[in-house]
Design a protein around this motif. Structure first.
Motif, PDB file in Angstrom:
ATOM      1  N   ASP A 210       0.869  -1.180   0.000  1.00 26.55           N
ATOM      2  CA  ASP A 210       0.000   0.000   0.000  1.00 26.55           C
ATOM      3  C   ASP A 210       0.902   1.225   0.000  1.00 26.55           C
ATOM      4  N   GLU A 211       0.946   1.912  -1.125  1.00 25.96           N
ATOM      5  CA  GLU A 211       1.780   3.108  -1.261  1.00 25.96           C
ATOM      6  C   GLU A 211       0.890   4.345  -1.186  1.00 25.96           C
ATOM      7  N   GLU A 212       0.633   4.807   0.028  1.00 31.28           N
ATOM      8  CA  GLU A 212      -0.166   6.012   0.261  1.00 31.28           C
ATOM      9  C   GLU A 212      -1.587   5.891  -0.309  1.00 31.28           C
ATOM     10  N   GLU A 213      -2.146   4.711  -0.285  1.00 33.25           N
ATOM     11  CA  GLU A 213      -3.460   4.491  -0.883  1.00 33.25           C
ATOM     12  C   GLU A 213      -4.615   4.764   0.071  1.00 33.25           C
ATOM     13  N   ARG A 214      -4.359   4.693   1.378  1.00 30.84           N
ATOM     14  CA  ARG A 214      -5.390   5.066   2.353  1.00 30.84           C
ATOM     15  C   ARG A 214      -5.043   6.372   3.058  1.00 30.84           C
ATOM     16  N   LEU A 215      -3.763   6.570   3.326  1.00 34.92           N
ATOM     17  CA  LEU A 215      -3.312   7.790   3.982  1.00 34.92           C
ATOM     18  C   LEU A 215      -2.078   8.325   3.263  1.00 34.92           C
ATOM     19  N   ASN A 216      -2.082   9.585   2.948  1.00 28.96           N
ATOM     20  CA  ASN A 216      -0.902  10.196   2.341  1.00 28.96           C
ATOM     21  C   ASN A 216       0.269  10.150   3.315  1.00 28.96           C
ATOM     22  N   GLY A 217       1.433   9.806   2.779  1.00 27.76           N
ATOM     23  CA  GLY A 217       2.640   9.755   3.589  1.00 27.76           C
ATOM     24  C   GLY A 217       2.894   8.435   4.263  1.00 27.76           C
ATOM     25  N   LEU A 218       1.991   7.456   4.057  1.00 25.15           N
ATOM     26  CA  LEU A 218       2.130   6.163   4.728  1.00 25.15           C
ATOM     27  C   LEU A 218       2.270   5.042   3.705  1.00 25.15           C
ATOM     28  N   ARG A 219       3.195   4.148   3.973  1.00 21.56           N
ATOM     29  CA  ARG A 219       3.339   2.950   3.142  1.00 21.56           C
ATOM     30  C   ARG A 219       3.271   1.712   4.033  1.00 21.56           C
ATOM     31  N   CYS A 220       2.733   0.635   3.487  1.00 22.98           N
ATOM     32  CA  CYS A 220       2.557  -0.604   4.255  1.00 22.98           C
ATOM     33  C   CYS A 220       2.927  -1.795   3.382  1.00 22.98           C
ATOM     34  N   VAL A 221       3.476  -2.805   4.012  1.00 23.23           N
ATOM     35  CA  VAL A 221       3.689  -4.088   3.356  1.00 23.23           C
ATOM     36  C   VAL A 221       2.954  -5.127   4.189  1.00 23.23           C
ATOM     37  N   ALA A 222       2.166  -5.967   3.496  1.00 25.72           N
ATOM     38  CA  ALA A 222       1.279  -6.900   4.187  1.00 25.72           C
ATOM     39  C   ALA A 222       1.370  -8.279   3.579  1.00 25.72           C
ATOM     40  N   ALA A 223       1.127  -9.278   4.407  1.00 25.30           N
ATOM     41  CA  ALA A 223       1.108 -10.670   3.941  1.00 25.30           C
ATOM     42  C   ALA A 223      -0.147 -11.352   4.451  1.00 25.30           C
ATOM     43  N   PRO A 224      -0.734 -12.222   3.626  1.00 31.29           N
ATOM     44  CA  PRO A 224      -1.931 -12.930   4.064  1.00 31.29           C
ATOM     45  C   PRO A 224      -1.602 -14.049   5.040  1.00 31.29           C
ATOM     46  N   ILE A 225      -2.566 -14.354   5.890  1.00 29.55           N
ATOM     47  CA  ILE A 225      -2.521 -15.542   6.734  1.00 29.55           C
ATOM     48  C   ILE A 225      -3.599 -16.464   6.182  1.00 29.55           C
ATOM     49  N   THR A 226      -3.199 -17.610   5.672  1.00 28.80           N
ATOM     50  CA  THR A 226      -4.131 -18.480   4.956  1.00 28.80           C
ATOM     51  C   THR A 226      -4.392 -19.773   5.727  1.00 28.80           C
ATOM     52  N   ASP A 227      -5.525 -20.399   5.392  1.00 26.75           N
ATOM     53  CA  ASP A 227      -5.856 -21.681   6.002  1.00 26.75           C
ATOM     54  C   ASP A 227      -5.338 -22.826   5.136  1.00 26.75           C
ATOM     55  N   ASP A 228      -5.746 -24.039   5.444  1.00 22.89           N
ATOM     56  CA  ASP A 228      -5.263 -25.206   4.711  1.00 22.89           C
ATOM     57  C   ASP A 228      -5.667 -25.191   3.241  1.00 22.89           C
ATOM     58  N   ASP A 229      -6.713 -24.442   2.899  1.00 24.56           N
ATOM     59  CA  ASP A 229      -7.193 -24.364   1.514  1.00 24.56           C
ATOM     60  C   ASP A 229      -6.624 -23.160   0.774  1.00 24.56           C
ATOM     61  N   ASP A 230      -5.609 -22.524   1.342  1.00 26.59           N
ATOM     62  CA  ASP A 230      -4.962 -21.354   0.743  1.00 26.59           C
ATOM     63  C   ASP A 230      -5.921 -20.176   0.631  1.00 26.59           C
ATOM     64  N   ARG A 231      -6.876 -20.095   1.527  1.00 31.56           N
ATOM     65  CA  ARG A 231      -7.808 -18.973   1.586  1.00 31.56           C
ATOM     66  C   ARG A 231      -7.372 -18.039   2.707  1.00 31.56           C
ATOM     67  N   ALA A 232      -7.268 -16.750   2.410  1.00 32.33           N
ATOM     68  CA  ALA A 232      -6.837 -15.794   3.426  1.00 32.33           C
ATOM     69  C   ALA A 232      -7.910 -15.631   4.493  1.00 32.33           C
ATOM     70  N   ILE A 233      -7.509 -15.773   5.741  1.00 35.67           N
ATOM     71  CA  ILE A 233      -8.426 -15.583   6.859  1.00 35.67           C
ATOM     72  C   ILE A 233      -8.054 -14.338   7.668  1.00 35.67           C
ATOM     73  N   ALA A 234      -6.908 -13.755   7.359  1.00 32.14           N
ATOM     74  CA  ALA A 234      -6.444 -12.538   8.028  1.00 32.14           C
ATOM     75  C   ALA A 234      -5.217 -12.043   7.271  1.00 32.14           C
ATOM     76  N   ALA A 235      -4.663 -10.938   7.730  1.00 29.14           N
ATOM     77  CA  ALA A 235      -3.413 -10.436   7.161  1.00 29.14           C
ATOM     78  C   ALA A 235      -2.665  -9.666   8.240  1.00 29.14           C
ATOM     79  N   VAL A 236      -1.349  -9.615   8.087  1.00 30.99           N
ATOM     80  CA  VAL A 236      -0.492  -8.878   9.009  1.00 30.99           C
ATOM     81  C   VAL A 236       0.331  -7.892   8.194  1.00 30.99           C
ATOM     82  N   SER A 237       0.588  -6.715   8.751  1.00 29.12           N
ATOM     83  CA  SER A 237       1.333  -5.707   8.000  1.00 29.12           C
ATOM     84  C   SER A 237       2.252  -4.915   8.913  1.00 29.12           C
ATOM     85  N   VAL A 238       3.216  -4.253   8.273  1.00 31.77           N
ATOM     86  CA  VAL A 238       4.033  -3.229   8.911  1.00 31.77           C
ATOM     87  C   VAL A 238       3.740  -1.918   8.202  1.00 31.77           C
TER      88      VAL A 238
END
Length: 253
Positions: free
Chosen positions: A191-219
């Motif tokens: 996320d390159e300033e897509e929700r807030l100007n001046g902020l960038r985020c990198v995120a990864a999905p947390i998936t279940d056994d079926d490779d479906r995202a059930i959450a995500a974590v970011s910095v």
């Protein structure tokens, strides 16, 4: 979520009032009555009942959310399996990076911040645990949607739209679905300033056994302080590693 067959109007109105108070960060009777389109006396009755149970409190002429909701929220979060599996890893990631770390889940086509941890250099944002956000404009949301079926994502876009939060927000569905395909291939979202100007985020999905995202974590970090090398190397790898640990804890413990 399906509409209830026999909604209880009084309960629905009370919850509307609570949501308005939260949205406005405090509100008076006149403002609430205008928002819910009912008389002031009816609004007073709802507010007095809530105040008697300490779900709202008065500050001058305004009503604010009371601490009684804190116990309910903490209880709801504690029951969540993702929180149970992830909160220690989120704390660890914040300590290691020094930045703001977020855990997000999807409910009703929107994102809910389930947990946040702040490192020594964490930026202060408008987010808080329990806050709802649109998914299309956050790295967390895109990480989740990149690992959901296309028809499900289309339904979410139809329901919630793709409003522009900043000039950098992706608002074109075709471009959005192209990015989701890239996210699924590379395993993380940016996320390159897509929700807030001046902020960038990198995120990864947390998936279940079926490779479906059930959450995500970011910095999340400020654009001016974190350069591309640290962002795409150190922080990206740290987020991917944390997501993998949480997946293992959730899926196999």
């Amino acid at each position: 979520m399906d509409e209830p067959k026999h909604p209880v109007t009084t309960v629905d109105r009370t919850l509307q009032i609570v949501e308005i108070i939260q949205e406005l960060d405090g509100a008076g009777v006149s403002e609430i009555a205008k928002r819910v389109d009912v008389g002031k006396s009816a609004v007073h009755n709802h507010l007095n009942t809530l105040a008697n149970r300490e779900y709202v409190v008065t500050e001058g002429d305004e009503y604010h959310i009371g601490l009684a909701f804190l116990g309910l929220g903490a209880y709801a979060r504690k029951r969540n399996e993702i929180y149970d599996a992830a909160h220690a890893e989120v704390d660890k990631l914040a300590d290691e990076t020094g930045e703001l770390v977020n855990l997000l889940v999807e409910k009703g086509g929107q994102g809910i911040y389930l947990y946040q941890a702040r490192g020594d250099n964490a930026v202060e944002l408008d987010t808080y645990e329990g806050k709802r956000v649109n998914l299309h404009c956050t790295g967390l949301g895109k990480a989740i949607l990149g690992f959901r079926p296309e028809e499900e994502v289309e339904a979410i876009v139809d329901d919630h739209g793709m409003p522009a939060e900043t000039e950098h927000t992706i608002t074109d569905p075709d471009a959005f679905f192209e990015e989701l395909a890239e996210i699924r291939e590379q395993g993380y979202a940016i996320d390159e300033e897509e929700r807030l100007n001046g902020l960038r985020c990198v995120a990864a999905p947390i998936t279940d056994d079926d490779d479906r995202a059930i959450a995500a974590v970011s910095v999340s970090c400020p654009v001016h302080r974190v350069d591309d090398e640290r962002f795409y190397e150190e922080l990206r790898q740290a987020v991917l590693g944390a997501a993998n640990v949480v997946e293992l804890e959730h899926n196999y413990s």
